[in-house]
Design a protein around this motif. Structure first.
Motif, PDB file in Angstrom:
ATOM      1  N   LYS A 180       5.486  -8.633   7.457  1.00  0.00           N
ATOM      2  CA  LYS A 180       6.071  -7.326   7.757  1.00  0.00           C
ATOM      3  C   LYS A 180       6.308  -6.559   6.449  1.00  0.00           C
ATOM      4  O   LYS A 180       6.849  -7.108   5.496  1.00  0.00           O
ATOM      5  N   ILE A 181       5.870  -5.304   6.456  1.00  0.00           N
ATOM      6  CA  ILE A 181       6.128  -4.406   5.331  1.00  0.00           C
ATOM      7  C   ILE A 181       6.186  -2.993   5.894  1.00  0.00           C
ATOM      8  O   ILE A 181       5.526  -2.688   6.889  1.00  0.00           O
ATOM      9  N   ASP A 182       7.005  -2.162   5.279  1.00  0.00           N
ATOM     10  CA  ASP A 182       7.150  -0.787   5.753  1.00  0.00           C
ATOM     11  C   ASP A 182       6.332   0.171   4.896  1.00  0.00           C
ATOM     12  O   ASP A 182       6.035  -0.106   3.730  1.00  0.00           O
ATOM     13  N   SER A 183       6.028   1.316   5.477  1.00  0.00           N
ATOM     14  CA  SER A 183       5.355   2.388   4.739  1.00  0.00           C
ATOM     15  C   SER A 183       6.365   3.055   3.813  1.00  0.00           C
ATOM     16  O   SER A 183       7.577   2.805   3.900  1.00  0.00           O
ATOM     17  N   LEU A 184       5.884   3.927   2.973  1.00  0.00           N
ATOM     18  CA  LEU A 184       6.740   4.693   2.069  1.00  0.00           C
ATOM     19  C   LEU A 184       7.745   5.531   2.862  1.00  0.00           C
ATOM     20  O   LEU A 184       8.827   5.822   2.391  1.00  0.00           O
ATOM     21  N   GLN A 185       7.370   5.895   4.102  1.00  0.00           N
ATOM     22  CA  GLN A 185       8.258   6.680   4.963  1.00  0.00           C
ATOM     23  C   GLN A 185       9.220   5.800   5.769  1.00  0.00           C
ATOM     24  O   GLN A 185       9.957   6.305   6.610  1.00  0.00           O
ATOM     25  N   GLY A 186       9.178   4.479   5.538  1.00  0.00           N
ATOM     26  CA  GLY A 186      10.105   3.576   6.208  1.00  0.00           C
ATOM     27  C   GLY A 186       9.661   3.108   7.581  1.00  0.00           C
ATOM     28  O   GLY A 186      10.435   2.499   8.315  1.00  0.00           O
ATOM     29  N   LYS A 187       8.398   3.374   7.941  1.00  0.00           N
ATOM     30  CA  LYS A 187       7.894   2.936   9.250  1.00  0.00           C
ATOM     31  C   LYS A 187       7.135   1.617   9.083  1.00  0.00           C
ATOM     32  O   LYS A 187       6.423   1.431   8.086  1.00  0.00           O
ATOM     33  N   PRO A 188       7.280   0.700  10.060  1.00  0.00           N
ATOM     34  CA  PRO A 188       6.577  -0.587   9.947  1.00  0.00           C
ATOM     35  C   PRO A 188       5.052  -0.402   9.906  1.00  0.00           C
ATOM     36  O   PRO A 188       4.503   0.409  10.645  1.00  0.00           O
ATOM     37  N   ILE A 189       4.409  -1.144   9.010  1.00  0.00           N
ATOM     38  CA  ILE A 189       2.946  -1.180   8.944  1.00  0.00           C
ATOM     39  C   ILE A 189       2.505  -2.440   9.676  1.00  0.00           C
ATOM     40  O   ILE A 189       2.961  -3.535   9.351  1.00  0.00           O
ATOM     41  N   LYS A 190       1.672  -2.286  10.665  1.00  0.00           N
ATOM     42  CA  LYS A 190       1.174  -3.430  11.424  1.00  0.00           C
ATOM     43  C   LYS A 190      -0.151  -3.876  10.794  1.00  0.00           C
ATOM     44  O   LYS A 190      -1.203  -3.310  11.077  1.00  0.00           O
ATOM     45  N   LEU A 191      -0.080  -4.871   9.922  1.00  0.00           N
ATOM     46  CA  LEU A 191      -1.284  -5.332   9.227  1.00  0.00           C
ATOM     47  C   LEU A 191      -2.338  -5.837  10.207  1.00  0.00           C
ATOM     48  O   LEU A 191      -3.533  -5.721   9.937  1.00  0.00           O
ATOM     49  N   ASN A 192      -1.885  -6.355  11.370  1.00  0.00           N
ATOM     50  CA  ASN A 192      -2.872  -6.856  12.339  1.00  0.00           C
ATOM     51  C   ASN A 192      -3.716  -5.740  12.952  1.00  0.00           C
ATOM     52  O   ASN A 192      -4.755  -5.988  13.536  1.00  0.00           O
ATOM     53  N   SER A 193      -3.294  -4.482  12.771  1.00  0.00           N
ATOM     54  CA  SER A 193      -4.119  -3.371  13.259  1.00  0.00           C
ATOM     55  C   SER A 193      -5.340  -3.157  12.356  1.00  0.00           C
ATOM     56  O   SER A 193      -6.222  -2.370  12.686  1.00  0.00           O
ATOM     57  N   PHE A 194      -5.387  -3.871  11.233  1.00  0.00           N
ATOM     58  CA  PHE A 194      -6.521  -3.756  10.312  1.00  0.00           C
ATOM     59  C   PHE A 194      -7.487  -4.933  10.425  1.00  0.00           C
ATOM     60  O   PHE A 194      -8.353  -5.111   9.566  1.00  0.00           O
ATOM     61  N   LYS A 195      -7.332  -5.752  11.473  1.00  0.00           N
ATOM     62  CA  LYS A 195      -8.295  -6.839  11.690  1.00  0.00           C
ATOM     63  C   LYS A 195      -9.682  -6.223  11.809  1.00  0.00           C
ATOM     64  O   LYS A 195      -9.839  -5.116  12.319  1.00  0.00           O
ATOM     65  N   ASN A 196     -10.688  -6.934  11.342  1.00  0.00           N
ATOM     66  CA  ASN A 196     -12.088  -6.478  11.316  1.00  0.00           C
ATOM     67  C   ASN A 196     -12.357  -5.438  10.238  1.00  0.00           C
ATOM     68  O   ASN A 196     -13.403  -4.804  10.253  1.00  0.00           O
ATOM     69  N   LYS A 197     -11.412  -5.252   9.305  1.00  0.00           N
ATOM     70  CA  LYS A 197     -11.636  -4.430   8.115  1.00  0.00           C
ATOM     71  C   LYS A 197     -11.143  -5.218   6.906  1.00  0.00           C
ATOM     72  O   LYS A 197     -10.216  -6.022   7.015  1.00  0.00           O
ATOM     73  N   HIS A 198     -11.768  -4.968   5.771  1.00  0.00           N
ATOM     74  CA  HIS A 198     -11.239  -5.515   4.528  1.00  0.00           C
ATOM     75  C   HIS A 198      -9.965  -4.739   4.186  1.00  0.00           C
ATOM     76  O   HIS A 198      -9.823  -3.577   4.575  1.00  0.00           O
ATOM     77  N   ILE A 199      -9.071  -5.386   3.450  1.00  0.00           N
ATOM     78  CA  ILE A 199      -7.869  -4.707   2.966  1.00  0.00           C
ATOM     79  C   ILE A 199      -7.801  -4.923   1.453  1.00  0.00           C
ATOM     80  O   ILE A 199      -7.940  -6.055   0.982  1.00  0.00           O
ATOM     81  N   LEU A 200      -7.600  -3.841   0.723  1.00  0.00           N
ATOM     82  CA  LEU A 200      -7.397  -3.931  -0.721  1.00  0.00           C
ATOM     83  C   LEU A 200      -5.954  -3.542  -1.015  1.00  0.00           C
ATOM     84  O   LEU A 200      -5.558  -2.394  -0.783  1.00  0.00           O
ATOM     85  N   PHE A 201      -5.171  -4.518  -1.479  1.00  0.00           N
ATOM     86  CA  PHE A 201      -3.784  -4.274  -1.865  1.00  0.00           C
ATOM     87  C   PHE A 201      -3.746  -4.042  -3.373  1.00  0.00           C
ATOM     88  O   PHE A 201      -4.326  -4.812  -4.135  1.00  0.00           O
ATOM     89  N   VAL A 202      -3.066  -2.979  -3.785  1.00  0.00           N
ATOM     90  CA  VAL A 202      -2.977  -2.635  -5.207  1.00  0.00           C
ATOM     91  C   VAL A 202      -1.535  -2.279  -5.526  1.00  0.00           C
ATOM     92  O   VAL A 202      -0.970  -1.378  -4.906  1.00  0.00           O
ATOM     93  N   ASN A 203      -0.938  -3.003  -6.485  1.00  0.00           N
ATOM     94  CA  ASN A 203       0.411  -2.608  -6.891  1.00  0.00           C
ATOM     95  C   ASN A 203       0.297  -1.415  -7.828  1.00  0.00           C
ATOM     96  O   ASN A 203      -0.352  -1.481  -8.861  1.00  0.00           O
ATOM     97  N   VAL A 204       0.857  -0.301  -7.412  1.00  0.00           N
ATOM     98  CA  VAL A 204       0.656   0.986  -8.083  1.00  0.00           C
ATOM     99  C   VAL A 204       1.917   1.457  -8.814  1.00  0.00           C
ATOM    100  O   VAL A 204       3.021   1.015  -8.498  1.00  0.00           O
ATOM    101  N   ALA A 205       1.702   2.359  -9.774  1.00  0.00           N
ATOM    102  CA  ALA A 205       2.809   2.948 -10.533  1.00  0.00           C
ATOM    103  C   ALA A 205       2.391   4.333 -11.017  1.00  0.00           C
ATOM    104  O   ALA A 205       1.230   4.558 -11.345  1.00  0.00           O
ATOM    105  N   SER A 206       3.341   5.243 -11.063  1.00  0.00           N
ATOM    106  CA  SER A 206       3.064   6.647 -11.396  1.00  0.00           C
ATOM    107  C   SER A 206       2.961   6.927 -12.889  1.00  0.00           C
ATOM    108  O   SER A 206       2.399   7.930 -13.284  1.00  0.00           O
ATOM    109  N   LYS A 207       3.525   6.074 -13.716  1.00  0.00           N
ATOM    110  CA  LYS A 207       3.609   6.365 -15.146  1.00  0.00           C
ATOM    111  C   LYS A 207       2.943   5.273 -15.977  1.00  0.00           C
ATOM    112  O   LYS A 207       3.490   4.789 -16.964  1.00  0.00           O
ATOM    113  N   CYS A 208       1.747   4.886 -15.590  1.00  0.00           N
ATOM    114  CA  CYS A 208       1.037   3.774 -16.215  1.00  0.00           C
ATOM    115  C   CYS A 208      -0.288   4.269 -16.779  1.00  0.00           C
ATOM    116  O   CYS A 208      -0.861   5.234 -16.276  1.00  0.00           O
TER     117      CYS A 208
END
Length: 157
Positions: free
Chosen positions: A8-36
């Motif tokens: 379980k993880i939430d979006s930036l807007q605080g809504k739950p992201i259902k990772l299982n809705s991305f089955k049959n697609k690749h997912i690229l997770f990237v830890n991001v930062a604005s001042k890097c």
């Protein structure tokens, strides 16, 4: 082995992201930062998102653990991404990707016991983790690997 789709993880807007809705697609997770130094990769991540949107979900994960380079709150992060890079891909809540308060998503991504593939540690902002269409970890890539690198895109063809 735990399924990434159960995390379980939430979006930036605080809504739950259902990772299982991305089955049959690749997912690229990237830890991001604005001042890097790697922040301009937002542009390539957006291009990757647009080019492979039928095969891939790009998910940016804000983190302030490396050089305090993501100091903003949810609104500031969203505003920065949209105004400066036209980001339309999914951005999660700000989390810890390492240490005592490591989010379960990154516990899974970095632990062979959970992902069944390999253990790793997050070294800096814009480290990338690629998960296949079945929710299995393919590999991870350090910050210097560009989002449009063939190391990543070869898995999407």
């Amino acid at each position: 082995m735990t399924s990434i789709y159960d995390i379980k993880i939430d979006s930036l807007q605080g809504k739950p992201i259902k990772l299982n809705s991305f089955k049959n697609k690749h997912i690229l997770f990237v830890n991001v930062a604005s001042k890097c130094g790697f922040t301009p990769q937002y542009k390539d991540l957006e291009e990757l998102h647009q080019k492979y949107k039928n095969e891939l979900v790009v998910i940016g994960v804000p983190c302030n653990q490396f050089g305090a380079q993501e100091p903003g709150d949810s609104y500031e992060i969203q505003e920065f991404c949209e105004v400066n890079y036209g980001v339309s891909f999914l951005i999660t809540e700000k989390i810890d990707v390492k240490g005592n308060n490591q989010h379960p998503l990154y516990t899974w991504l970095t632990s062979k016991d959970l992902n069944g593939k390999k253990s790793s540690s997050v070294k800096w902002n814009f480290q990338k983790y690629l998960v296949d269409k079945d929710g299995k970890l393919i590999d991870y890539y350090f910050s210097i690997t560009k989002p449009l690198s063939s190391k990543i895109t070869k898995h999407l063809k």
